[in-house]
Design a protein around this motif. Structure first.
Motif, short mmCIF file in Angstrom:
data_model
loop_
_atom_site.label_atom_id
_atom_site.label_comp_id
_atom_site.label_asym_id
_atom_site.label_seq_id
_atom_site.Cartn_x
_atom_site.Cartn_y
_atom_site.Cartn_z
N GLN A 95 0.89 -1.15 -0.13
CA GLN A 95 -0.16 0.12 0.10
C GLN A 95 0.90 1.10 0.06
N ARG A 96 1.90 1.15 0.68
CA ARG A 96 2.72 2.44 0.90
C ARG A 96 3.38 2.65 -0.63
N GLU A 97 3.71 1.64 -1.09
CA GLU A 97 4.38 1.90 -2.51
C GLU A 97 3.37 2.34 -3.52
N ALA A 98 2.28 1.84 -3.62
CA ALA A 98 1.18 2.36 -4.59
C ALA A 98 0.96 3.64 -4.21
N ALA A 99 0.80 4.07 -2.72
CA ALA A 99 0.38 5.31 -2.49
C ALA A 99 1.54 6.62 -2.95
N GLU A 100 2.74 5.97 -3.03
CA GLU A 100 3.89 7.16 -3.28
C GLU A 100 3.80 7.15 -4.93
N ARG A 101 3.74 5.91 -5.77
CA ARG A 101 3.60 6.01 -7.04
C ARG A 101 2.32 6.81 -7.50
N SER A 102 1.19 6.83 -6.99
CA SER A 102 -0.03 7.61 -7.23
C SER A 102 0.43 9.08 -6.87
N LYS A 103 0.93 9.29 -5.79
CA LYS A 103 1.40 10.71 -5.59
C LYS A 103 2.38 11.21 -6.67
N THR A 104 2.99 10.82 -7.18
CA THR A 104 4.17 11.11 -7.93
C THR A 104 3.44 11.32 -9.36
N ALA A 105 2.71 10.37 -9.89
CA ALA A 105 1.83 10.43 -10.90
C ALA A 105 0.66 11.59 -11.14
N TYR A 106 0.24 11.78 -9.74
CA TYR A 106 -0.65 12.79 -9.77
C TYR A 106 -0.26 14.27 -9.72
N GLN A 107 0.98 14.28 -9.10
CA GLN A 107 1.54 15.73 -8.94
C GLN A 107 1.99 16.11 -10.29
N LYS A 108 2.28 15.25 -11.20
CA LYS A 108 2.75 15.84 -12.54
C LYS A 108 1.27 16.14 -13.15
N GLY A 116 -1.36 23.68 -13.21
CA GLY A 116 -1.26 24.95 -12.40
C GLY A 116 -1.20 25.20 -10.85
N TYR A 117 -1.48 23.78 -10.35
CA TYR A 117 -1.48 23.54 -9.05
C TYR A 117 -0.31 23.40 -8.48
N GLY A 118 -0.05 23.65 -7.04
CA GLY A 118 1.25 23.66 -6.53
C GLY A 118 1.63 22.31 -5.98
N ALA A 119 2.33 22.22 -4.80
CA ALA A 119 2.97 20.75 -4.36
C ALA A 119 1.78 20.27 -3.61
N ILE A 120 1.87 18.74 -3.64
CA ILE A 120 0.68 17.96 -2.81
C ILE A 120 1.50 18.15 -1.36
N THR A 121 0.47 18.38 -0.52
CA THR A 121 0.92 18.37 1.02
C THR A 121 0.34 17.12 1.72
N THR A 122 -0.18 16.19 1.04
CA THR A 122 -0.73 14.90 1.52
C THR A 122 0.38 13.98 2.36
N GLU A 123 0.15 13.74 3.41
CA GLU A 123 1.09 12.92 4.35
C GLU A 123 0.63 11.31 3.95
N ILE A 124 1.97 10.55 3.84
CA ILE A 124 1.91 9.13 3.67
C ILE A 124 2.40 8.54 4.77
N LEU A 125 1.63 7.93 5.64
CA LEU A 125 2.26 7.53 6.90
C LEU A 125 1.69 6.12 7.28
N PRO A 126 2.42 5.13 8.11
CA PRO A 126 1.63 3.78 8.52
C PRO A 126 0.68 4.15 9.31
N ALA A 127 -0.30 3.50 9.20
CA ALA A 127 -1.88 3.51 9.65
C ALA A 127 -1.62 3.51 11.14
N PRO A 128 -1.95 4.52 11.81
CA PRO A 128 -2.24 4.93 13.24
C PRO A 128 -3.38 4.15 13.66
N GLU A 129 -3.52 4.29 15.07
CA GLU A 129 -4.88 3.73 15.74
C GLU A 129 -6.08 4.56 15.25
N PHE A 130 -6.93 3.51 14.93
CA PHE A 130 -8.21 4.05 14.52
C PHE A 130 -9.29 4.10 15.35
N PHE A 131 -10.05 5.53 15.90
CA PHE A 131 -11.06 5.49 16.93
C PHE A 131 -12.34 5.75 16.17
#
Length: 222
Positions: free
Chosen positions: A149-162, A168-183
């Protein structure tokens, strides 16, 4: 202005609200699918987690995908306050993001399809906000449960940034992190826009298509 600035600054573990030891009461079943919201889920299903603005509208984007989606649920994650209430999260003093948990069958719908839905459903260049919703709980985030999932997320971020940069949009600010505890969030938040079809949804995409492959894979997560 000072209050608005504080809502966009992450608290620390020391300054965050303390929370409580017990989980908040929530729905027993998914309002649309009629399945146990907290599981147990059938063997072979995978879990994904995303944050991209008010979780009412974000959750609807995933249950509307239909086939392959087992349940969706809204909740809080990525902060410091255990079992925080909605009101506490909205103060900006918990550090939590409003997130959607998606349980899906990878034999029917791919994780890449979920990523495409995520990217195209909001503007991921806005930092601690989404449209008129301002605060740390509205940040864009992908929280992964496996290296795949991490690798797929990073690939999609790179593709979408292009694509975003070309539009004309700026840099993506999305954080890609290990899943934390869900409440799990309170009962009334679960599938809110199915219960209140004309309720508030502040999400708005960029109109830029995300060029990721959405073919179904046979990979599963233990």
């Amino acid at each position: 202005m000072l209050f608005a600035r504080k809502k966009t600054e992450m608290p620390t573990a020391e300054t965050a609200l303390k929370g409580r030891p017990n989980a908040l009461p929530t729905a027993a079943e998914h309002f649309i699918f009629g399945r146990a919201l907290k599981g147990p889920y059938p063997q072979g299903l995978e879990t994904a987690m995303f944050g991209f603005g008010c979780f009412w509208g974000a959750e609807r984007k995933f249950w509307e995908l239909g086939a392959g989606i087992w349940v969706t649920a809204v909740g809080y994650a990525g902060g410091f306050t255990p079992n925080a209430t909605y009101e506490e999260v909205c103060t900006g003093k918990t550090g939590h993001n409003e997130v959607v948990l998606v349980v899906f069958d990878p034999k029917v719908i791919s994780y890449e399809t979920l990523l495409k839905t995520f990217w195209e459903s909001h503007n991921p260049t806005q930092g601690m906000r989404q449209g008129n919703d301002v605060g740390t709980q509205y940040r864009s985030g992908i929280y992964y449960f496996s290296d795949a999932q991490r690798e797929a997320a990073e690939r999609s971020k790179t593709a979408y940034q292009k694509g975003l940069s070309s539009a004309g949009y700026g840099a993506i600010t999305t954080e890609i992190l290990p899943a934390p505890e869900f409440f799990f969030a309170e009962d009334y938040h679960q599938q809110y826009l199915a219960k209140v079809p004309h309720g508030y949804c502040g999400l708005g995409g960029t109109g830029v298509s995300c060029p990721v492959s959405t073919g179904v894979t046979s990979t599963t997560v233990d």
